[in-house]
Scaffold this motif. Sequence first.
Motif, PDB file in Angstrom:
ATOM      1  N   MET A 674      54.418  86.598  88.923  1.00  0.00           N
ATOM      2  CA  MET A 674      55.266  85.594  89.553  1.00  0.00           C
ATOM      3  C   MET A 674      54.915  84.190  89.060  1.00  0.00           C
ATOM      4  O   MET A 674      55.796  83.367  88.793  1.00  0.00           O
ATOM      5  N   LYS A 675      53.622  83.932  88.902  1.00  0.00           N
ATOM      6  CA  LYS A 675      53.204  82.613  88.424  1.00  0.00           C
ATOM      7  C   LYS A 675      53.650  82.382  86.976  1.00  0.00           C
ATOM      8  O   LYS A 675      54.079  81.282  86.618  1.00  0.00           O
ATOM      9  N   ILE A 676      53.536  83.408  86.155  1.00  0.00           N
ATOM     10  CA  ILE A 676      53.958  83.259  84.756  1.00  0.00           C
ATOM     11  C   ILE A 676      55.461  83.073  84.659  1.00  0.00           C
ATOM     12  O   ILE A 676      55.961  82.260  83.870  1.00  0.00           O
ATOM     13  N   LEU A 677      56.197  83.830  85.471  1.00  0.00           N
ATOM     14  CA  LEU A 677      57.653  83.655  85.486  1.00  0.00           C
ATOM     15  C   LEU A 677      58.015  82.253  85.948  1.00  0.00           C
ATOM     16  O   LEU A 677      58.931  81.624  85.408  1.00  0.00           O
ATOM     17  N   GLU A 678      57.293  81.756  86.924  1.00  0.00           N
ATOM     18  CA  GLU A 678      57.538  80.396  87.406  1.00  0.00           C
ATOM     19  C   GLU A 678      57.289  79.379  86.300  1.00  0.00           C
ATOM     20  O   GLU A 678      58.063  78.430  86.131  1.00  0.00           O
ATOM     21  N   PRO A 702      56.331  94.515  84.907  1.00  0.00           N
ATOM     22  CA  PRO A 702      56.611  95.856  85.450  1.00  0.00           C
ATOM     23  C   PRO A 702      58.018  95.929  86.013  1.00  0.00           C
ATOM     24  O   PRO A 702      58.500  94.978  86.639  1.00  0.00           O
ATOM     25  N   ARG A 703      58.679  97.044  85.785  1.00  0.00           N
ATOM     26  CA  ARG A 703      60.080  97.171  86.172  1.00  0.00           C
ATOM     27  C   ARG A 703      60.283  96.962  87.665  1.00  0.00           C
ATOM     28  O   ARG A 703      61.280  96.368  88.091  1.00  0.00           O
ATOM     29  N   GLU A 704      59.334  97.463  88.454  1.00  0.00           N
ATOM     30  CA  GLU A 704      59.560  97.399  89.898  1.00  0.00           C
ATOM     31  C   GLU A 704      59.601  95.971  90.422  1.00  0.00           C
ATOM     32  O   GLU A 704      60.093  95.722  91.520  1.00  0.00           O
ATOM     33  N   PHE A 705      59.101  94.999  89.627  1.00  0.00           N
ATOM     34  CA  PHE A 705      59.133  93.618  90.081  1.00  0.00           C
ATOM     35  C   PHE A 705      60.512  92.994  89.902  1.00  0.00           C
ATOM     36  O   PHE A 705      60.901  92.133  90.687  1.00  0.00           O
ATOM     37  N   ALA A 706      61.225  93.378  88.860  1.00  0.00           N
ATOM     38  CA  ALA A 706      62.505  92.740  88.551  1.00  0.00           C
ATOM     39  C   ALA A 706      63.698  93.645  88.813  1.00  0.00           C
ATOM     40  O   ALA A 706      64.840  93.193  88.740  1.00  0.00           O
ATOM     41  N   PHE A 712      60.695  89.547  92.346  1.00  0.00           N
ATOM     42  CA  PHE A 712      61.253  88.327  91.769  1.00  0.00           C
ATOM     43  C   PHE A 712      62.514  88.594  90.972  1.00  0.00           C
ATOM     44  O   PHE A 712      62.774  87.938  89.971  1.00  0.00           O
ATOM     45  N   ARG A 713      63.306  89.540  91.409  1.00  0.00           N
ATOM     46  CA  ARG A 713      64.606  89.752  90.757  1.00  0.00           C
ATOM     47  C   ARG A 713      65.501  88.523  90.925  1.00  0.00           C
ATOM     48  O   ARG A 713      66.123  88.063  89.964  1.00  0.00           O
ATOM     49  N   VAL A 714      65.541  87.993  92.135  1.00  0.00           N
ATOM     50  CA  VAL A 714      66.390  86.829  92.378  1.00  0.00           C
ATOM     51  C   VAL A 714      65.916  85.627  91.577  1.00  0.00           C
ATOM     52  O   VAL A 714      66.725  84.886  91.018  1.00  0.00           O
ATOM     53  N   ARG A 715      64.596  85.455  91.506  1.00  0.00           N
ATOM     54  CA  ARG A 715      64.063  84.320  90.736  1.00  0.00           C
ATOM     55  C   ARG A 715      64.414  84.461  89.261  1.00  0.00           C
ATOM     56  O   ARG A 715      64.746  83.466  88.584  1.00  0.00           O
ATOM     57  N   THR A 716      64.379  85.688  88.757  1.00  0.00           N
ATOM     58  CA  THR A 716      64.748  85.920  87.362  1.00  0.00           C
ATOM     59  C   THR A 716      66.219  85.609  87.134  1.00  0.00           C
ATOM     60  O   THR A 716      66.599  84.984  86.125  1.00  0.00           O
ATOM     61  N   GLN A 717      67.059  86.029  88.073  1.00  0.00           N
ATOM     62  CA  GLN A 717      68.489  85.762  87.940  1.00  0.00           C
ATOM     63  C   GLN A 717      68.774  84.264  87.977  1.00  0.00           C
ATOM     64  O   GLN A 717      69.601  83.756  87.215  1.00  0.00           O
ATOM     65  N   GLU A 718      68.082  83.561  88.825  1.00  0.00           N
ATOM     66  CA  GLU A 718      68.282  82.107  88.896  1.00  0.00           C
ATOM     67  C   GLU A 718      67.863  81.436  87.596  1.00  0.00           C
ATOM     68  O   GLU A 718      68.481  80.465  87.157  1.00  0.00           O
ATOM     69  N   TRP A 719      66.790  81.934  87.008  1.00  0.00           N
ATOM     70  CA  TRP A 719      66.341  81.351  85.732  1.00  0.00           C
ATOM     71  C   TRP A 719      67.346  81.631  84.630  1.00  0.00           C
ATOM     72  O   TRP A 719      67.714  80.741  83.854  1.00  0.00           O
ATOM     73  N   PHE A 720      67.812  82.873  84.548  1.00  0.00           N
ATOM     74  CA  PHE A 720      68.746  83.236  83.489  1.00  0.00           C
ATOM     75  C   PHE A 720      70.071  82.503  83.617  1.00  0.00           C
ATOM     76  O   PHE A 720      70.671  82.107  82.616  1.00  0.00           O
ATOM     77  N   PHE A 783      72.200  93.925  83.243  1.00  0.00           N
ATOM     78  CA  PHE A 783      72.543  94.274  84.626  1.00  0.00           C
ATOM     79  C   PHE A 783      71.808  93.395  85.637  1.00  0.00           C
ATOM     80  O   PHE A 783      71.998  93.575  86.840  1.00  0.00           O
ATOM     81  N   ILE A 784      70.978  92.480  85.149  1.00  0.00           N
ATOM     82  CA  ILE A 784      70.410  91.484  86.054  1.00  0.00           C
ATOM     83  C   ILE A 784      71.332  90.287  86.191  1.00  0.00           C
ATOM     84  O   ILE A 784      71.482  89.720  87.277  1.00  0.00           O
ATOM     85  N   VAL A 785      72.023  89.907  85.099  1.00  0.00           N
ATOM     86  CA  VAL A 785      72.732  88.619  85.079  1.00  0.00           C
ATOM     87  C   VAL A 785      74.236  88.733  85.278  1.00  0.00           C
ATOM     88  O   VAL A 785      74.875  87.717  85.570  1.00  0.00           O
ATOM     89  N   ILE A 786      74.836  89.912  85.104  1.00  0.00           N
ATOM     90  CA  ILE A 786      76.299  89.968  85.230  1.00  0.00           C
ATOM     91  C   ILE A 786      76.702  89.622  86.660  1.00  0.00           C
ATOM     92  O   ILE A 786      76.026  89.992  87.630  1.00  0.00           O
TER      93      ILE A 786
END
Length: 1804
Positions: A674-678, A702-706, A712-720, A783-786
């Motif tokens: 999470m810190k690295i993604l941030e 790891p897949r289960e995180f995103a 942090f799926r939502v955080r990843t989507q917001e970044w993308f 399938f994270i960003v569509i």
Amino acid sequence: MKSGDGNLMDSVVSSLSNSFKDVPLAAIPPMLDCILASTGLSLSSLFPALQDSFALLVKDHMLKDEKLGSDHCNNVASLAAALCHLLKKLGSDSPCMRSFIWRCFIPLLKIANTFDHGLLNEIAESFFSAVSATNSWTMLETTLVPFLLRSVGLSMGMQQHAESFVFKWSGDDMKDGLHHDKDFVLSSQFGYVPLPVSCYVLTLVLDTTIRSFLMLPLERATPGCCYGKRLSGILLWDLCCLNEQLLLHSPDLRSCTIAFLLPNICKAFTPGVSFEIRIHENSFLLTRNLFLGKVWKCCRSLFSLGSLERRDAYSVLSMCSTFFRDGYDIADSNIEAEESDVRAERQFWEEIKRGLVDEERLVRKQSLEILKNVLCTNGESPSSASEAKTQSKLSNPLGMTRRELWADKEARSLGVGKLCSSVDSLLTHQQQWNAFILLYEMLDEYGTHLVEAAWNHQVTLLLQVSASQNNFANTSYGMHQHQSETSRESFAWLAILWQVGFRHENPQVRCLVLQSFLGIEWAKYGETAISLPESFILGPFLHALNDPIHHRDFGVKGVYTSRTIKAAGQFLCHYISYLSMRNGIALINSLASVVKHRPFGRAGLMGLAECLASAARGLEKYKCGASDLLEEVVKASPENFSSIDKSELLEVLRFFVETSKQHFNPKYRLRVSMKILEAAASLVCISEVPLEAVLRFLSAFPREFADHGGAFRVRTQEWFLGSPTKHESSSNYSTKFQLLKNLQEFPLKYTSKQSSAGTVSTYDDEDIDAWEAEAKRWARVLFIVIKGENELASLLTYIHDLGLSICKQQSSLEWLLIKFLILSMSVVSEIQLAEQRAAEYCIGGEMEREASLLGFGMTSVESLAVARNFCAHFVLILEELIDFANMSCPIFWYSIGEDITLPGPVRGKLGGPSQRRLSSSTTTAVLQAITSVQVVASISSWCITYRSALELNSSWTSLWDFFFKTISIPTYNSETGAEVGVAAYEALSYALKALASSFSKLSLDLIKQHNISSHLTEDEPWLDVVVIPFLHSVNNLLAVGALARSRRAVLLKWKWLCLESLLSIPCYARGNGLPLEDASFFSDRAIKAIIDDLIESLENAGEVALLPMLRCVRLALGLFAPGKLGSLTGVDAQMMWPLVRSSWVLLVNSNKRRVASIAAVLSSVLHASVFADQVMHVAGDTPGPLKWFIGNLLEEGTKSPRTIRLASLHLTGLLLSHPRIAMYYIKELKLLTLYGSVAFDEDFEAELVENYDARTEVALLANSPDPEITEAFINTELYGRVSVAALFHKLGELADLVGTTHENEDCHSALESGKLFLFELLDSAVNDRDLAKELYKKYSAIHRRKIRVWQMICVLSRFVTEDIVGEVTKSMHVALCRNNLPAVRQYLETFAINIFLNFPALVGKQLVPVLRNFEMRPQALSSYVFISANVILHSSEPLRSRHLDDLLPPIIPLLTSHHHSLRGFTQLLVYQVLCKFFSHLGSQSGENDLSKRCFEDIKLYLARNPDCKRLRESMEGYLEAYNPISSSTPAGIFVNRVEELEFECVPTSLMEEVLSFLNDAREDLRSAMAKDLVSIKNESMKIDEVHDSQGVSNSGLPHEMLDFQKKITLTKNETEDMDHATHSTMEKEAELLQNAFQSRRLAIEKTKERYQEIILVASLLDRIPNLAGLARTCEIFKASGLVIADACVLRDKQFQLISVTAEKWVPIMEVPIHSVKQFLEKKKREGFSVLGLEQTANSVPLDQYTFPKKTVLVLGREKEGIPVDIIHVLDACIEIPQLGVVRSLNVHVSGAIALWEYTRQQRS
């Protein structure tokens, strides 16, 4: 000379030589004078004779080349002294001086290695005395000096003198002056004078010449003296030149010049002295500044070389740095001097900084010495840095601990005051430097307590001045005024202090320094924070952050952070906020890259991740679109931003995430990720980097995180897609558009890009894996960003168009087809994973109704529509895919030929990326066929969820046809044919997996149709015709032997995967609604054939085939279960034994204890279908197969924590389902109860979270008896015990049904099992050798096992019935009467309370008599009081009054017990009872007013007494919270205290709290008494001082005699007769008393005469062995006294054992620590010298110190040493020289050594 005269002279010389041996050297000159005066011998004849004798003696020893004996040395020294005396008498005009130099002195130097330097010094002193007396300096200049310079030059390999030299020492120049033995002297046979000797003698010449002209007044100067000054000047010049060349030469030569030349050259440059030198008509002025400049140039060269050269350079600078103390030389000459100031060079200061932080202690000390000399701070008090502060005495602040108070006192003794609210900054530069040096010396030299005393004050002081222009680094001494005038330089010096502190050997100091650094309010200093060097951030700061000592709160209660980590992040955020974008990203890149070069612990890696995230937040103002300021900066300096490679940054961050995978805890990894993604989201805009960089970065997580529901799926989507803002900027829209465009264009670029150069379209497994990874990364992000179905239109069109034309593509584009298949499979796989995750969250109740399954912001309905749309498109192209597969698969059965010649690397491969032993073209064809079948199978198995089986009929038909064709492949003997066969079974495993999961009526009809076409009988089970041919086919391929060993293992993997799918068909069929009444799938023959095959293969199974085989075992045994499919007869013990043994061998031989494999073994062997059979457990007196397996498994589990945890889960679940089996596993359940191992297994939890197989296999184990309780302990050592406790708690509920209408056989079995287990544990608790011990240590293994067994006995209390209660209570009373720690007794008491509550009749029979047993131990009585009070408090209403009558009266007397803990404990409990039930006392029959008033007064006393009140307040809540009923359940014992896992889930007992309170109260009382005693002793010392000043008393007795006391105890009669005593009797008693005084005085004086006048002060010591050893040492060496802090230690058994009665013979004085200073000052006034045995900056080595006769020797504390306030009282400090690595001796040993040295000196 005539022959007779010669013989006479020879006899004279011989006689003189013999005479010289018997007289000292000092007597030889007068002896010669007497001989010359009395005999008439002439000097001119005596000198040559003696010289010839001396020359022959030296030449003889030179030829022998052996060590000189003492007689020879004396002979040589005496002859040399005689010759030198004669030279003085001959005068300066005699040629004898030249002759002596060549014939005697130089040959003597050549053999200098054969005798010691003392002899050389004596001869050289005599010789130079003669030279000085005769002013023969010119002789030295032309003979000795050139010869020695030539020797030095030849040692360096110089054949001729250099142009810069004044002296000419070539061979031709020197031979002109030789007259005798010139060939011998210059011959190479004996070489030249050794280099150390040459250098040493040259320095002697230099020293002699300089002293000769410095010692004479100017008016007495002679021409010879002036020539001596000239010689010293030119010699010094040449020595400087030699020194410069030697420093840059080899290490041996460099060490020689450092040892001999350099010190004497430095000594020659006295202040104000300069030398005018003339070389080749040029004049030079030689000053020490010029010399220092040359030395510095050499050192600069040395610094650039290795570590050895660096060390030598620091030694040289340290030696020369004394020049700085005397300032600059001002040359008084007309010659312009070449001057250079090394202090003006920045590199000079940088090297000092590097030296101060060097790893070698010697280098650090030398660098500090250089710095001190440069700053001219020698001998100044280090505390002067704070002299500008207030020195007023401050009162002790409140709330400080003892250690803090002590440190505060130390600080005051150093002169370090507390900072005032208004701090003036008027400190001089010198004072600031003194503060720096004080801190550095404390860190590197002194004890921990000194650092604690002064660190915070001095650092704060330096920080305040560093931020100003008047900082210490910007000093104006005129010596380094050209240094940086900014605060950057001062922070660089402060960074040195922090770096040394971060690496200190004491962890307390490291913590103090780091917390001080992080505690700085950097916001106050603004931009000055960036003055810290970046190297400091990347080096020492990260090193400190990685130190586990700073993270003691890390990981506590699952929180993976610490105060240090948070503070470090805040500091770095502030630090980087003042950097430019380019420098900030470069620093973050460097921070993340550190993990590539340095190992990090868990806390350190988390700290670094926090720093990266915080630093990124500090730079977030530069994020694209986030600040208008950025655009201006970019326009202003575009070249700075062009070099920022965000792709490289993402790659470094990806590596960081990969590194975190070595730490297996998923919660920990989640936080790091999470810190690295941030950090990445704050710094990198998706539009700025290539899509591939983003895909690679996200793949590291790891897949289960995103994935769906990930942290942090939502955080990843917001970044993308850009963070949502009130006014979405155009840059955000551009980011979204660009990312979607790249994702949509990916399929076309992916399939059109060839992996390797050239036109050959072959590929192998490595290429396939790379393509699959790339496609999966793309699908994952897609399938994270569509955000809607319309964004997938281009992809669907691409799939549709290319899918419909796949069979029409050209063969040259085969890599395009395989990539298309991989892309399609990745899309399907990603949708399936999303659906699976969504299903898991639905089951867990964690998914909201409108949650998004796919994309960002899409509802579940929209996601379902997307999935259906993909399904529709794949169904449209499915026929084409089937045709393509049919075109590709004939490679498996039509194109198998003989072996072909393969390249050596391919044929020899047994591992690596591609293990297929096939040609490239064949490998490509095989991989295409496998992939085509896999794609058809995966698409068909997924589409069946949205379409009917009939719509996919062609797919199932094709897959079944492929199956039957594959098992019909003929067996080939060639390796190529066998390899193709392996590939066919690989493809078949994918096909069968899809066929099994989607098995329906259609599949059954296809099998029937095949049977009819194969003319098989209809009554034969349907799947027999599938399974048995499959086994024959694959076993035949294995039996051929054409495959290599590794390839056989791969084939076995596919075999068991296929068989697993076939055996799972009945289960899937039933789940898919297929009517099974008419169907019989397997026969006994088929299943037994499978089991036999499994048994044969299990023992030798490889890792890849292990799980499929075990699943096959589980499925096969499941088919034997009653009520299952078919007419199978079942499994007997005879069949199970070989299966159990093979499974055990498989488990033991497995190198890796994987969770999945262990769980699979448990669920397959301990199958529910066979566990219920009693024969599987016991057969007569022998164990059955399952009991044998469980016993071995638990024994093995003691070595593997995860094995025993999983075994506990499965076994307790099975026993709960089959209570009648539990009685056979009493021993095993006891083992689980007492089991203890590592408390945490990160790998275990990680596998459960990340590994799908592990989760699946663990889920198939038997359900835990109480999942709610046991789940929290799955990854702790408590799990086995908690599982057993939960099992018997559930069995107890069944046992409670006995005697009710709901009872059954299981209820009786549960009760019987509980009783057996209770008796087993009670027997162990009472009779086991370890569990019955009464003496054991807290937290020991025995302590732990006792707690475990009594915890379980508490749970089993509900199984106690009337028929066994007597036997149970007997064991209970035995255990209660034994000594046990409170942690154990609390469970004993809980068990007893439950027994007495359940059986109230036992209260009067057993409990009351025990309370009246007044001989019982207080500990046992305390337990019975607690039991009685709780029986009263928790009994039912009808029984309470009776219990009050029975139990309260025997408890009341214990309120007056002499035992403090029993008394206090009883007071608590009685007060609790009286407060709650006092109203019942008045209603009792027979109660009188007296008893009522007594109880009222007792209650009133207990309520109002302050001590009782304090005790009760400290225990508040303990008694109210205690419930014996709930405390005997698993929930009460374990779950309520999950957070207290530090020690066996044991809470603090009431008795422990009482004891702690009483001990604290007693300690406070002792402390108060000790303070009073100190005050009294100090007052007595003051009184003694007054008496000493008044002189001796009238009695004439010394002061020591006044300490005489005679106690007389009078009887009653004697008291009555006292008045009638006569005056004569009193006079007689007075006379006797006077005689006693006189006798004692004489005895004391006589004894004192034997004592040495040394006193050892050991009041600072507290360890009894050290004190006892010192007492013994003092007695042995007759010390006059030993001073200790507390005389009570003399009565300690350990002291007496070590001292062996020494305390009876040595005077021992008691001086508390607080009075030591006054005692020492008193001894000073008595004439004693007060010394300390301590290592300080000015301490003197023990062997160099002369002890005064009257000495007081102070010894320091064992670790901290002598406090500073006492050091200030000392007259001197001495230290014991140490040669080893360990830096300290035991204090007793040190004291003994010092005492012996004092004794040795006094004796001599």
